[in-house]
Design a protein around this motif. Structure first.
Motif, mmCIF file in Angstrom:
data_model
loop_
_atom_site.group_PDB
_atom_site.id
_atom_site.type_symbol
_atom_site.label_atom_id
_atom_site.label_comp_id
_atom_site.label_asym_id
_atom_site.label_seq_id
_atom_site.Cartn_x
_atom_site.Cartn_y
_atom_site.Cartn_z
ATOM 1 N N PHE A 153 0.829 -1.201 0.000
ATOM 2 C CA PHE A 153 0.000 0.000 0.000
ATOM 3 C C PHE A 153 0.870 1.259 0.000
ATOM 4 C CE2 PHE A 153 -2.421 3.309 2.228
ATOM 5 C CZ PHE A 153 -3.557 3.366 1.420
ATOM 6 N N GLN A 154 1.954 1.230 0.785
ATOM 7 C CA GLN A 154 2.840 2.391 0.869
ATOM 8 C C GLN A 154 3.691 2.559 -0.393
ATOM 9 O OE1 GLN A 154 5.063 1.554 4.394
ATOM 10 N NE2 GLN A 154 3.460 2.266 5.799
ATOM 11 N N ALA A 155 3.812 1.479 -1.177
ATOM 12 C CA ALA A 155 4.642 1.533 -2.381
ATOM 13 C C ALA A 155 4.018 2.376 -3.490
ATOM 14 C CB ALA A 155 4.902 0.120 -2.899
ATOM 15 N N ARG A 156 2.800 2.896 -3.243
ATOM 16 C CA ARG A 156 2.209 3.807 -4.220
ATOM 17 C C ARG A 156 3.028 5.095 -4.325
ATOM 18 N NH1 ARG A 156 -3.517 4.951 -2.158
ATOM 19 N NH2 ARG A 156 -2.254 5.216 -0.273
ATOM 20 N N GLU A 157 3.794 5.397 -3.272
ATOM 21 C CA GLU A 157 4.627 6.602 -3.245
ATOM 22 C C GLU A 157 6.092 6.203 -3.207
ATOM 23 O OE1 GLU A 157 3.452 8.771 0.150
ATOM 24 O OE2 GLU A 157 1.442 9.250 -0.612
ATOM 25 N N ARG A 158 6.966 7.152 -3.606
ATOM 26 C CA ARG A 158 8.406 6.896 -3.588
ATOM 27 C C ARG A 158 9.092 7.941 -2.726
ATOM 28 N NH1 ARG A 158 11.630 7.130 -7.368
ATOM 29 N NH2 ARG A 158 12.748 5.211 -6.959
ATOM 30 N N ARG A 159 10.138 7.515 -2.078
ATOM 31 C CA ARG A 159 10.943 8.472 -1.302
ATOM 32 C C ARG A 159 11.796 9.306 -2.239
ATOM 33 N NH1 ARG A 159 13.350 5.195 3.941
ATOM 34 N NH2 ARG A 159 11.449 4.081 4.487
ATOM 35 N N SER A 160 12.029 10.540 -1.870
ATOM 36 C CA SER A 160 12.909 11.404 -2.660
ATOM 37 C C SER A 160 14.357 11.047 -2.358
ATOM 38 C CB SER A 160 12.675 12.880 -2.319
ATOM 39 O OG SER A 160 11.333 13.248 -2.578
ATOM 40 N N PRO A 161 15.242 11.040 -3.375
ATOM 41 C CA PRO A 161 16.668 10.732 -3.130
ATOM 42 C C PRO A 161 17.369 11.907 -2.450
ATOM 43 C CG PRO A 161 16.318 11.255 -5.447
ATOM 44 C CD PRO A 161 14.966 11.246 -4.805
ATOM 45 N N LEU A 162 17.312 11.939 -1.135
ATOM 46 C CA LEU A 162 17.898 13.042 -0.372
ATOM 47 C C LEU A 162 19.265 12.653 0.176
ATOM 48 C CD1 LEU A 162 14.794 14.189 1.727
ATOM 49 C CD2 LEU A 162 15.639 15.176 -0.397
ATOM 50 N N HIS A 163 20.137 13.645 0.321
ATOM 51 C CA HIS A 163 21.432 13.441 0.984
ATOM 52 C C HIS A 163 21.184 13.199 2.462
ATOM 53 C CE1 HIS A 163 25.431 14.411 2.592
ATOM 54 N NE2 HIS A 163 25.867 14.040 1.407
ATOM 55 N N ILE A 164 22.048 12.399 3.071
ATOM 56 C CA ILE A 164 21.848 12.060 4.485
ATOM 57 C C ILE A 164 21.928 13.285 5.396
ATOM 58 C CG2 ILE A 164 24.284 11.563 4.975
ATOM 59 C CD1 ILE A 164 23.220 9.193 6.699
ATOM 60 N N ALA A 165 22.606 14.349 4.918
ATOM 61 C CA ALA A 165 22.701 15.580 5.712
ATOM 62 C C ALA A 165 21.428 16.422 5.614
ATOM 63 C CB ALA A 165 23.905 16.406 5.256
ATOM 64 N N ASP A 166 20.530 16.079 4.721
ATOM 65 C CA ASP A 166 19.285 16.845 4.560
ATOM 66 C C ASP A 166 18.417 16.688 5.812
ATOM 67 O OD1 ASP A 166 16.442 17.394 3.697
ATOM 68 O OD2 ASP A 166 17.518 17.893 1.839
ATOM 69 N N PRO A 167 17.863 17.771 6.337
ATOM 70 C CA PRO A 167 17.054 17.678 7.569
ATOM 71 C C PRO A 167 15.800 16.817 7.401
ATOM 72 C CG PRO A 167 16.912 19.882 6.581
ATOM 73 C CD PRO A 167 18.014 19.165 5.885
ATOM 74 N N ASN A 168 15.351 16.602 6.165
ATOM 75 C CA ASN A 168 14.147 15.793 5.937
ATOM 76 C C ASN A 168 14.462 14.323 5.655
ATOM 77 O OD1 ASN A 168 12.407 18.063 6.135
ATOM 78 N ND2 ASN A 168 12.949 18.642 4.028
ATOM 79 N N TYR A 169 15.748 13.944 5.754
ATOM 80 C CA TYR A 169 16.147 12.584 5.390
ATOM 81 C C TYR A 169 15.395 11.531 6.205
ATOM 82 C CZ TYR A 169 19.150 8.568 4.400
ATOM 83 O OH TYR A 169 19.617 7.341 4.014
#
Length: 208
Positions: free
Chosen positions: A35-51
């Motif tokens: 069910f959650q696979a309908r969305e994808r995570r954004s490829p963020l750098h590990i230093a990004d506060p939203n990681y």
């Protein structure tokens, strides 16, 4: 006293319901991920506060079309800016795995300057870096006096033929290298002849 057969049956029933419960929990987890696979995570750098805020969605990237950002100070593929290299040989000396091979030819004329104003007195007919041997320690970049040796962001450079892992950096063709060597040898021979003649002239003056 409980009958052994009844005791075994009781244990089997409890084991069956425990296994059924475990299967049901696993099935629920699988359906939740689907069910959650309908969305994808954004490829963020590990230093990004939203990681760490992205706790749901597909994680896998469609590499090589997508890739995670790499750190600015990461240790990846080496590059030598040969125009800034003074062929000091410090990088080859400090390398713990001997992956850098350098040959130098002395110049008979003015070569020029590096970008930081350092005078260049040597040519580099051979400046090879064998990245199949490299341990990516970064020591060579640390000792480089002109900062011509750097580690780039390129980390995916696999090769079928291991010989292609040897990167060649040079400011001379083989023909030019032979020509420069001959010019240097001729100049040294001329200097030696001039010194010998000067010495002979001084000895003749003393004899008179």
């Amino acid at each position: 006293m409980e009958n052994p057969q009844e005791k075994i049956g009781s244990l089997q029933r409890r084991g069956f319901w425990r296994d059924l419960q475990s299967l049901w929990q696993g099935l629920g987890l699988t359906w939740r991920h689907l069910f959650q696979a309908r969305e994808r995570r954004s490829p963020l750098h590990i230093a990004d506060p939203n990681y760490f805020q992205q706790d749901t969605g597909v994680v896998t990237l469609t590499y090589p079309y997508e890739s995670l950002p790499v750190p600015e100070n990461g240790r990846y593929r080496l590059h030598n800016e040969i125009d800034d290299c003074i062929v000091c040989d410090l990088c080859a000396k400090i390398c713990p795995v001997d992956c850098i091979t350098i040959e130098s030819v002395k110049a008979t004329e003015e070569i020029g300057e590096t970008s930081d104003g350092t005078k260049k007195r040597l040519y580099a007919p051979v400046f090879d870096i064998d990245l199949a041997k490299c341990c990516y320690c970064g020591l060579c970049t640390t000792v480089c006096p002109t900062d011509c040796l750097t580690m780039t962001k390129v980390y995916d450079f696999a090769e079928v033929d291991i010989k292609n892992m040897i990167y060649h950096f040079t400011d001379l063709t083989p023909e030019q290298a032979e020509e420069k060597k001959k010019l240097w040898a001729d100049q040294q021979e001329a200097i030696a002849v001039a010194k010998a003649e000067a010495m002979k002239a001084r000895q003749q003056q003393k004899g008179e």
